[in-house]
Design an enzyme around this catalytic site. Structure first.
Site, PDB file in Angstrom:
ATOM      1  N   ASP A  10       0.844  -1.184   0.000  1.00 13.74           N
ATOM      2  CA  ASP A  10       0.000   0.000   0.000  1.00 13.74           C
ATOM      3  C   ASP A  10       0.889   1.248   0.000  1.00 13.74           C
ATOM      4  O   ASP A  10       2.078   1.183   0.335  1.00 13.74           O
ATOM      5  CB  ASP A  10      -0.891  -0.036   1.247  1.00 13.74           C
ATOM      6  CG  ASP A  10      -1.772   1.192   1.370  1.00 13.74           C
ATOM      7  OD1 ASP A  10      -2.553   1.457   0.437  1.00 13.74           O
ATOM      8  OD2 ASP A  10      -1.665   1.897   2.393  1.00 13.74           O
ATOM      9  N   ASP A  12      -0.451   5.229   0.655  1.00 13.36           N
ATOM     10  CA  ASP A  12      -0.824   6.242   1.646  1.00 13.36           C
ATOM     11  C   ASP A  12      -0.815   5.651   3.048  1.00 13.36           C
ATOM     12  O   ASP A  12      -1.537   4.700   3.345  1.00 13.36           O
ATOM     13  CB  ASP A  12      -2.231   6.784   1.338  1.00 13.36           C
ATOM     14  CG  ASP A  12      -2.276   7.597   0.060  1.00 13.36           C
ATOM     15  OD1 ASP A  12      -1.576   8.615  -0.005  1.00 13.36           O
ATOM     16  OD2 ASP A  12      -3.008   7.205  -0.867  1.00 13.36           O
ATOM     17  N   ASP A 207      -1.475  -0.296   6.052  1.00 15.55           N
ATOM     18  CA  ASP A 207      -1.698   0.338   7.351  1.00 15.55           C
ATOM     19  C   ASP A 207      -3.146   0.274   7.812  1.00 15.55           C
ATOM     20  O   ASP A 207      -3.457   0.746   8.904  1.00 15.55           O
ATOM     21  CB  ASP A 207      -1.273   1.807   7.294  1.00 15.55           C
ATOM     22  CG  ASP A 207      -2.194   2.626   6.378  1.00 15.55           C
ATOM     23  OD1 ASP A 207      -2.298   2.282   5.186  1.00 15.55           O
ATOM     24  OD2 ASP A 207      -2.825   3.582   6.854  1.00 15.55           O
TER      25      ASP A 207
END
Length: 331
Positions: A10, A12, A207
């Site tokens: 991922d 961001d 995250d």
């Protein structure tokens, strides 16, 4: 790392916040790519793969544009499954999403008067009432609806901003409909990344429990949660089974070590231990200040309950401090 042939990473909140790399992320990924394919898989549909790749190269990463897989690409692929070639598709999002619609042989439009057969919706910081109104008209007329992702928030260097899911919620309320989702946690985006990488045993890294980790479960892949973005320690303790990561670490620097040490259920806890007493999870201090290790110890007990989560209490002063560091309320 030897057990995985591809990392699906991922962006961001995992690699960067806003324009800046998270400490240690670039160096760790550069080491990791020596032993596995590294693909960057983002739910953010506001930029095309070329632009994303250029940003990552500016941060110091080595990659090609083909190493980036966006939810705009996945969204366009899903839309194409429902449309005849050349069909008009109303785009709610950035020009990058409109370009992906063109690349799958469809015609991007911005008005309901163009009789779109589908609506595709991805993040754009410029989305306003007028384009949402056009989309509502098309959806109420029966157009198929595809959301590139439904993330309610978008992390950046200033904090958490409204994500595409917040805009999707506007149309969900106005039209009383649910979109077909292309991005994480739905499987299409990650499947596209797995196919492109030719991976047989990928590791999903991110995250967010509700997108990255749940997405890993959707494609039956192991996952690593890093605590640099959206999901908190409290979120991890309360995670339902379909959102529980295989590994848990503070950031991407765990990729430079022995990954098995970061397994939630049987990895290293730095000496931290937890037990359940009268329905409360009690944390006892370990040999070091490893917050992620303490959290792994707590998870082993908290996850015994079907829904996860529990009241937490400290067995000693150091454990009390650690619970505060993790942002957990004590019982």
């Amino acid at each position: 790392m030897s057990g995985y042939d591809a990392l699906l990473v991922d962006l961001d909140g995992t690699v960067y916040r806003g324009p800046d790399a998270i400490d240690g992320a670039v160096e760790s990924l550069e080491v990791a790519r020596r032993g596995a394919t590294v693909s960057y898989v983002t739910n953010n549909a506001s930029r095309g793969p070329d632009e994303v790749a250029e940003h990552l190269r500016e941060l110091g990463l080595t990659l090609e544009s083909g190493d980036v897989v966006t939810s705009a690409q996945a969204g366009a692929a899903v839309v194409a499954e429902h449309c005849e070639p050349g069909a008009p598709v109303l785009v709610v999002g950035a020009e990058a999403l409109a370009e992906e619609i063109r690349l799958v042989g469809l015609t991007p439009v911005r008005s309901e008067e163009d009789a779109p057969v589908a609506v595709v919706q991805g993040h754009s910081p410029d989305t306003g009432w007028r384009i949402l109104a056009e989309a509502a008209l098309a959806l109420n007329r029966g157009a198929h609806w595809v959301a590139c992702n439904v993330d309610p928030t978008l992390p950046n260097e200033r904090g958490f901003l409204p994500g595409n899911g917040a805009m999707v919620a506007v149309l969900r309320t106005a039209c009383r409909r649910e979109p077909e989702v292309a991005g994480k946690p739905a499987a299409p985006l990650l499947r596209q990344a797995i196919e492109r990488a030719g991976a047989r045993r990928p590791l999903v890294i991110g995250d967010r429990l509700d997108t990255d980790i749940a997405g890993g479960h959707a494609v039956e892949a192991d996952s690593l949660l890093v605590l640099t973005g959206v999901s908190t320690a409290a979120d991890v303790l309360g995670a339902p089974p379909e959102q529980r990561p295989t590994y848990l670490g503070p950031d991407l620097q765990v990729l430079g070590g022995e990954l098995d040490a970061f397994r939630v259920l049987d990895g290293d806890t730095g000496g931290w231990t937890a037990s359940r007493e009268d329905g409360v999870v009690v944390l006892a201090s370990g040999a070091d200040d490893d917050a992620a290790g303490a959290l792994r110890a707590l998870c082993r007990v908290a996850w015994d309950a079907p829904a996860g989560g529990a009241e937490v209490r400290a067995a000693d002063d150091r454990a009390e401090k650690m619970i505060s560091t993790l942002g957990l309320a004590t019982g």
